[in-house]
Scaffold this active site. Structure first.
Site, PDB file in Angstrom:
ATOM      1  N   ASP A   1       0.836  -1.187   0.000  1.00  0.00           N
ATOM      2  CA  ASP A   1       0.000   0.000   0.000  1.00  0.00           C
ATOM      3  C   ASP A   1       0.887   1.260   0.000  1.00  0.00           C
ATOM      4  OD1 ASP A   1      -2.702   1.241   0.429  1.00  0.00           O
ATOM      5  OD2 ASP A   1      -1.750   1.917   2.287  1.00  0.00           O
TER       6      ASP A   1
ATOM      7  N   GLU B   1       1.579  -0.438  -5.083  1.00  0.00           N
ATOM      8  CA  GLU B   1       0.648   0.633  -5.404  1.00  0.00           C
ATOM      9  C   GLU B   1       1.529   1.867  -5.595  1.00  0.00           C
ATOM     10  OE1 GLU B   1      -3.480   2.465  -3.663  1.00  0.00           O
ATOM     11  OE2 GLU B   1      -1.806   2.257  -2.269  1.00  0.00           O
TER      12      GLU B   1
END
Length: 734
Positions: free
Chosen positions: A358, A395
């Site tokens: 993330d 990401e």
């Protein structure tokens, strides 16, 4: 309370672990003046011992407890200066969780502001002073676990061009599944239930990417609203599994840590034995301690200005490059070590095959905040003999300066490609948009070479691009074609949260519609989007539930909806027509991708002729004419014909795209490698099964549809179990 002396431990060892003759502890707190190990009863309620740990030049406080046994519950207290403006927040009245906790006891929980104030390190009546009361009764604690047996090495992974990822939420996947017993729904056990395994195999999924399963701390704001962080992006114990998934979906307590670890290990082992790769979505960019007004649960009270990035010249303020209040500082070697140790733990003890990171650019920023593809994290992972074999997916954006880093990660990494998402959405849903052109679509169909092949010094294949149309963050596929506006009122943020520009289209009616024409248009668009995704070079990712027609009723940021809004609805009641055929349609697409080497090839397309004089790709108008500059960028005429003939493949594959609202005739070129065209996919039909015409020189594409033709006969077979047969070897269909 007695005051005993510990024996020396090992300043190179962190966490609590079993050693011959007792237990060993180590915690990093380089600016503390004293750290105590606090022992508790099995329930974590009564503090039975408070033992002074020994300092070391490494900043690690350590000790060995003779006679200690696995199962011991413990926490730490740290004393030092209370100087918040300098980033020093020591308060021995706060019991602190071990950052290396492998099992978390208790939960950060409160129904009122007064209850939540028990977790603050400052006095709520005077924030300049430390909180004067002891909070051991409610604080998070760790439990020492016995050494866990190492899990088997991964099965042979799918070939790069044949991997199909499904993004899955542990609770949401099975919470409403009618085929599971009540005690299994919404749990780790439900994740690996035979009914779900059969469903994923039918779809052709090879890889399950689990949304965060690390123990978390729900934000205070949500708790006061009676909500929880359903997505799990508020971690607090990053080596411990989330206990709420140890039991069924209705379980309200988070005190089941003793069963969470075994349940998660068993689920992962079952999935891998069935041939699935298992990836974890991990959050190493921030923690659940949020901002300076948030709770002090672990990191703040041990080494606040080391664990977290602070403003230059102002160590009392956090840099918030995550939007979550704090930012972990991987430029600090001990923080980087913790990340690597945590990753190794999940691979060794739980058997995971890789990770999705993330807000990954934050993990590769130096002291000045500059992102580098040669950052210390990348070097550490490449140097580690275990982690260099794992799959790593980024990401590739955050909220720091120069936040957008798509294509900037090193060879071997995969990256979520939002450019593909937006181009596919614009092409099918937003005529007239700057991204709706043939040029934009072709770039993504070909693997996004503008992002992943731009640097000849660091070559990366098309599979580095993780292509998706929908993910947890945004509309579901059904909502993408049913809503033009977000409807997030249930989140308690006055509909200001979530993306405002979704490139969506509601087919003329906002929300659900009983109009058969609207439902038919929406079904066509969903199939066209899925077909384009699975026919693109790269690594496709599906959002679980899209194949079931799952709706969040226009909520495009359901992060706090741990309820039926987010849980997948496995029934058919109330769903639009043609929804029940979506699994069969996806299964046909994945089978086609596996069978046809022209589709799963992981080589870049050049447009140049090969040894046989045939170009590996040719782009044309529906009439079969080569595209000129104006045709590439025309926002009105957008029908596209793509002829694929990669070197080493003896047949040719033809992809036809009609985004218009009217039927369009397409010319069928003569197959340059011989043979006759066979229709393999027609997205205008509910299952993708084509109507097989006689040999023809042209065909008609219905509105908003995709067709696939091949000059050779290909067998579209279901995905086999690699544990019983060859592991995802696939076939080139020749």
């Amino acid at each position: 309370m007695r005051s005993l002396e510990l024996q020396p431990g090992d300043p190179l060892s962190l966490g609590g672990c079993v050693v011959p003759g007792g237990l060993r502890f180590g915690v990093w707190a380089p600016e503390a003046e004293q750290v105590w190990l606090c022992l508790f009863d099995d329930e974590g309620q009564l503090e039975t011992e408070r033992l002074a740990l020994l300092p070391s030049p490494l900043g690690v406080w350590h000790g060995t407890l003779p006679g200690g046994r696995a199962g011991q519950v413990y926490g730490y207290r740290a004393a030092g200066r209370w100087a918040p403006t300098e980033g020093l927040r020591f308060n021995p009245q706060r019991l602190l969780l071990d950052p290396y906790a492998r099992e978390m006891v208790g939960s950060y929980r409160g129904r009122t502001e007064a209850e939540l104030a028990a977790y603050l390190d400052f006095d709520p009546t005077d924030p300049s002073r430390p909180h004067p009361e002891d909070n051991a009764a409610v604080a998070l604690k760790a439990r020492v676990l016995p050494e866990l047996a190492a899990q088997p090495v991964a099965l042979k992974p799918p070939l790069a061009g044949q991997r199909v990822i499904a993004e899955v939420h542990v609770r949401g996947a099975s919470a409403l599944h009618p085929g599971l017993q009540a005690g299994q729904r919404g749990s780790y056990a439900g994740l690996a239930h035979p009914a779900l395994i059969a469903h994923w195999r039918r779809l052709g999924v090879t890889t399950l990417q689990l949304m965060p399963v690390q123990a978390r701390a729900d934000e205070a704001r949500l708790q006061l609203l009676g909500l929880r962080n359903h997505w799990g992006y508020t971690p607090i114990a990053l080596l411990a599994p989330e206990a709420r998934y140890a039991g069924p979906a209705g379980l309200e307590t988070a005190d089941s840590g003793h069963t969470a670890g075994p349940a998660l290990r068993e689920a992962i082992a079952k999935l891998r034995s069935e041939g699935f790769e298992v990836l974890l979505d991990v959050v190493f960019n921030h923690t659940g301690e949020t901002d300076l007004q948030g709770p002090s649960l672990a990191f703040k009270g041990l080494a606040n200005r080391h664990w977290y990035r602070t403003e230059p010249g102002n160590p009392g303020c956090y840099q918030n490059w995550t939007g979550c209040g704090n930012t972990l500082n991987l430029a600090e070697p001990m923080v980087l070590r913790w990340v690597v140790d945590a990753l190794r733990h999940w691979v060794q003890a739980y058997g995971v095959d890789g990770f999705r990171y993330d807000l990954a650019p934050i993990l590769a920023r130096d002291d000045a905040g500059r992102f580098s593809g040669g950052a210390a994290l990348f070097a550490a992972l490449q140097a580690d003999p275990l982690l260099r074999r794992s799959l790593h997916i980024a990401e590739p954006w955050d909220l720091a300066p120069n936040s957008y880093q798509l294509g900037g990660f090193p060879p071997g990494w995969l990256e979520w490609n939002d450019q593909a998402r937006d181009s596919l959405r614009a092409y099918w849903l937003q005529p007239g948009h700057e991204r709706c052109t043939r040029a934009a679509l072709a770039t993504r169909l070909a693997g996004s070479s503008d992002r992943f092949a731009a640097d000849p010094r660091r070559p990366r294949p098309p599979s580095a691009s993780v292509n998706f149309v929908t993910s947890h963050d945004g509309f579901t596929l059904r909502d993408l074609v049913s809503y033009e506006q977000r409807h997030n009122e249930a989140n308690g943020e006055h509909n200001r949260d979530g993306h405002g520009d979704n490139l969506s289209w509601n087919a003329g009616t906002e929300g659900d519609s009983d109009d058969p024409a609207v439902q038919h248009t929406r079904a066509r668009l969903q199939r066209a989007l899925l077909a384009t995704l699975l026919l693109s070079r790269g690594t496709p990712m599906l959002l679980m539930g899209d194949e079931l027609g799952h709706t969040q009723h226009g909520n495009n940021n359901a992060y706090c909806q741990d309820n039926a809004l987010s849980w997948l609805d496995w029934g058919d009641a109330g769903k639009p027509a043609e929804t029940e055929a979506l699994p069969a349609f996806i299964a046909r697409l994945t089978a086609l991708r596996r069978a046809d080497a022209a589709l799963h090839s992981d080589q870049w397309l050049s447009g140049l002729p090969g040894a046989d004089g045939v170009a590996d790709v040719s782009w044309a108008t529906p009439a079969g004419e080569p595209l000129d500059e104006a045709g590439w960028h025309d926002r009105r005429e957008r029908g596209l014909s793509v002829l694929l003939a990669p070197p080493g493949v003896v047949h040719c594959t033809l992809l036809l795209f009609n985004p218009a609202a009217e039927t369009q005739r397409f010319a069928l070129p003569v197959p340059p490698r011989g043979g006759a065209w066979r229709s393999l996919l027609d997205s205008a039909t509910a299952t993708g099964e084509p109507v097989k015409p006689e040999e023809a020189e042209s065909c008609e594409l219905p509105p908003r549809s995709v067709q696939v033709w091949c000059s050779a006969a290909l067998a579209l077979t279901p995905l086999v179990n690699p544990a019983a047969q060859a592991a995802f070897d696939g076939s080139n269909g020749d």
